[in-house]
Design an enzyme around this catalytic site. Sequence first.
Site, PDB file in Angstrom:
ATOM      1  N   ILE A   1      25.479 -18.570  11.546  1.00 25.64           N
ATOM      2  CA  ILE A   1      25.192 -17.565  12.743  1.00 25.64           C
ATOM      3  C   ILE A   1      26.202 -16.698  12.924  1.00 25.64           C
ATOM      4  O   ILE A   1      26.444 -15.989  14.029  1.00 25.64           O
ATOM      5  CB  ILE A   1      24.638 -18.080  13.880  1.00 25.64           C
ATOM      6  CG1 ILE A   1      25.674 -19.274  14.458  1.00 25.64           C
ATOM      7  CG2 ILE A   1      23.057 -18.971  13.699  1.00 25.64           C
ATOM      8  CD1 ILE A   1      25.167 -19.886  16.134  1.00 25.64           C
TER       9      ILE A   1
ATOM     10  N   ASN B   1      39.927 -23.889   9.056  1.00 29.85           N
ATOM     11  CA  ASN B   1      40.323 -22.636   8.695  1.00 29.85           C
ATOM     12  C   ASN B   1      40.735 -21.761  10.081  1.00 29.85           C
ATOM     13  O   ASN B   1      39.997 -21.410  10.784  1.00 29.85           O
ATOM     14  CB  ASN B   1      38.942 -21.701   8.193  1.00 29.85           C
ATOM     15  CG  ASN B   1      39.405 -20.252   7.493  1.00 29.85           C
ATOM     16  OD1 ASN B   1      40.417 -19.548   8.248  1.00 29.85           O
ATOM     17  ND2 ASN B   1      38.952 -19.984   6.731  1.00 29.85           N
TER      18      ASN B   1
ATOM     19  N   THR C   1      38.911 -18.241  10.887  1.00 31.78           N
ATOM     20  CA  THR C   1      37.346 -18.528  11.556  1.00 31.78           C
ATOM     21  C   THR C   1      37.622 -19.238  12.741  1.00 31.78           C
ATOM     22  O   THR C   1      36.618 -18.806  13.695  1.00 31.78           O
ATOM     23  CB  THR C   1      36.615 -18.915  10.545  1.00 31.78           C
ATOM     24  OG1 THR C   1      37.012 -20.099   9.874  1.00 31.78           O
ATOM     25  CG2 THR C   1      36.429 -18.118   9.093  1.00 31.78           C
TER      26      THR C   1
ATOM     27  N   GLY D   1      33.860 -29.461  16.477  1.00 29.35           N
ATOM     28  CA  GLY D   1      33.265 -28.177  16.404  1.00 29.35           C
ATOM     29  C   GLY D   1      33.936 -27.267  17.329  1.00 29.35           C
ATOM     30  O   GLY D   1      34.405 -27.799  18.719  1.00 29.35           O
TER      31      GLY D   1
ATOM     32  N   GLU E   1      31.685 -23.882  21.030  1.00 30.58           N
ATOM     33  CA  GLU E   1      31.346 -23.890  22.413  1.00 30.58           C
ATOM     34  C   GLU E   1      32.770 -24.040  23.083  1.00 30.58           C
ATOM     35  O   GLU E   1      32.679 -23.661  24.339  1.00 30.58           O
ATOM     36  CB  GLU E   1      30.358 -25.185  22.897  1.00 30.58           C
ATOM     37  CG  GLU E   1      28.754 -24.670  22.973  1.00 30.58           C
ATOM     38  CD  GLU E   1      28.296 -24.929  21.269  1.00 30.58           C
ATOM     39  OE1 GLU E   1      26.901 -24.678  21.409  1.00 30.58           O
ATOM     40  OE2 GLU E   1      28.740 -25.310  20.509  1.00 30.58           O
TER      41      GLU E   1
END
Length: 743
Positions: free
Chosen positions: A470, A636, A639, A707, A710
Amino acid sequence: MITYVGKPVNRVDGVAKVTGKAKYAAEYKVPDLVHGWVISSEIAKGTITRIQTDEALQLPGVIQVFTHENRPDLAWFDLSYKDQDAPPGSPFRPLRDAEIKFSGQPIALVVAETLELARYAASLIRVEYEVENHETEFEAHLSRARDPKLGLASLLKPPPPKPRGNFDEAFAAAPVQVSGEYVHSAEHHNPMEMFASTVVYEKNDKLTIYDKTQGAQNSQLYVSQVFGLSFKDVRVISSYIGGAFGSGLRPQYQLFLAVLAARELRRSVRVSLTRQQMFTFGHRPVTIQDIKLGASEDGTITAIRHDAFAETSRFEDYTEIVVNWSGMLYPIPNSKLTYKLVPLDVFTPLDMRAPGGVTGVPALECAIDELAFKLGIDPVELRLKNYTDRDMDADLPYSSKELRECFRQGAERFGWANRNPQPRSTRRGHTLIGWGMATGIWDATQGPARAEAVLTVNGKLRVSSATADIGTGTYTIMTQIAADTLGMPIADVLFKLGDSDMPLAPIEGGSWTAATVGSAVKVACEELGKKLFKMARKMKNSPFARANLDDVLFADAHIRLKSDPSVAVSLREIVDQNGGHAVSETSTSTPNFLKLRKYARSAHSAAFVEVEVDEDFGTVRVTRAVTAVAGGRILNPKTARSQILGGMVWGISKALEEESVLDHQFGRFMNHSLAEYHVPVNADIQNLDVIFVDETDTIVNPLGVKGLGEIGIVAMPAAIANAVFHATGKRIRNLPITLDKLL
């Protein structure tokens, strides 16, 4: 040996996006394509008594108008409409009957040879209603708030934990107390790409669907169930997505309508939603929170009560984790947490970046700031005073937690030591300057997934999984993982996603894709490596005839002896021995639940913010901000930094701008355009800085990653609100902080 994981590799999909090669759901050229235009209800509750379609159907080129009166007989059972993100309740079913459940509900689809003709024909259709009184005003109906209905969704969104200790006694005995009500308005996702589905009708009633979705297989599941089709007859493709932020986790109604029309007309159909219609499904729910904190005079927090009230639809119980965060951040011995829902005549709310976290954590962190001010303790010091390495709710240690370093490095980079704690103490010309900070937390989770790795006859590596990208960089980090695992040049690796025909992957959300799909990619490439090594041992005069897998490494597209890297066989040579056929391996990665159940797993952050507030006009500007993140291994940095920056921008947006305004007379969101729904523009964003704190976690998943989608947003709204208080002396607990609340 060249490695790529941990390096700031450019986006491998970047060229396709900037040159227009990347195709989105509404951009595919399909022969004999017709277009659908959705007609939305004008009322929020009631019944359709008449739909006049004759005038529209008389227009040359208008093919059909689908309504509840002529739709085909389908599987209308609740389970047929369930998807991977469906909350408990009875899912909305477009065109099922004449009942209107919410304003903007799709009530008809006009299909015509051109989009313009379908839109014009829709304007000729007349709809009559029997109107019922609707209830959309959240605060007016708090008295009928109730506990949520729990279903399988509670596994991912657990209810509040049971009370600890005795809050009432501890709070009453606390010498220092703070309490307040915190409110945030409804918000809509507003990705740049609007929702669309292009359904290609093929022979033998097969469908190829280009859909905007965060899970191609989720849309495939939905279509197959609703229309009673075999999975093999439904293929969903979503290679590129122009933003989603959670809005694509559930199949939206344009998918249903496009498939219905294509099957009935036996033609390819495209249905696209307008920006206004993007406000007719799913949003971050209005939420009101009451927080009480009790503490000793030295700053030890002894008691907390956190009550949250949120909206949901009449037909589903959408829930979020709003109040659970205090036990994960602070070792408070006396705790009472509650979460209740108020059903209203609206569409079911929908997960929106950091759902629940960016609602509950900012309220908690503002209350902590209020307590710090009342105690006369520095906000960072108060948090360190109440630091914990355990999740108090689960009574488990964290697999890793470098939040102390986030505080230290973030404060040092920001210059926090120079802060004058007195509100209104710092000026710059005609503006008041404020500094604020807050803590962030988000779950670090991993789910099961599959991936396929193929070494082609020309020595290239092709890896695939039916996940989505996304805009987070999934294409890139999966390519990096695959390249490193098999020791391939990154230019020789291609990662593919977004196709329901690919190996199983869950919807992309919750900041779990890097861990979930990344682990599957790693396992698939490792298994392919094992297969290639076995083939290499069988080659004539193989230098690995007596070697074991542990004796070799994969580097530079070769298998090499660790003891003597000059002894090597190229992967191209190995595949050449396979009779002209590619070598492939499909593997599954699943979390080690026995190991993981012993630990709490989260990413953490600390945000530091400076604001300027115009003393006369009350306008607020974030002039600089630093976010320090402990997010495990960073795959990375480029990103990853973009993810945190995007979260920081959205935190600014949430704190100062975003608000979906509901006109309760009509039960409709009125600022349903990007002209009136305010989000930041370039001029609103100044100096943003990101720090990645070193954090090694050998428990959380095989890659050691957490992750980042968020964690970048959750701390920012509170840090901004706390900075506004420091600048002005006014504590604004109702987001967004607009100038009228400061004047």
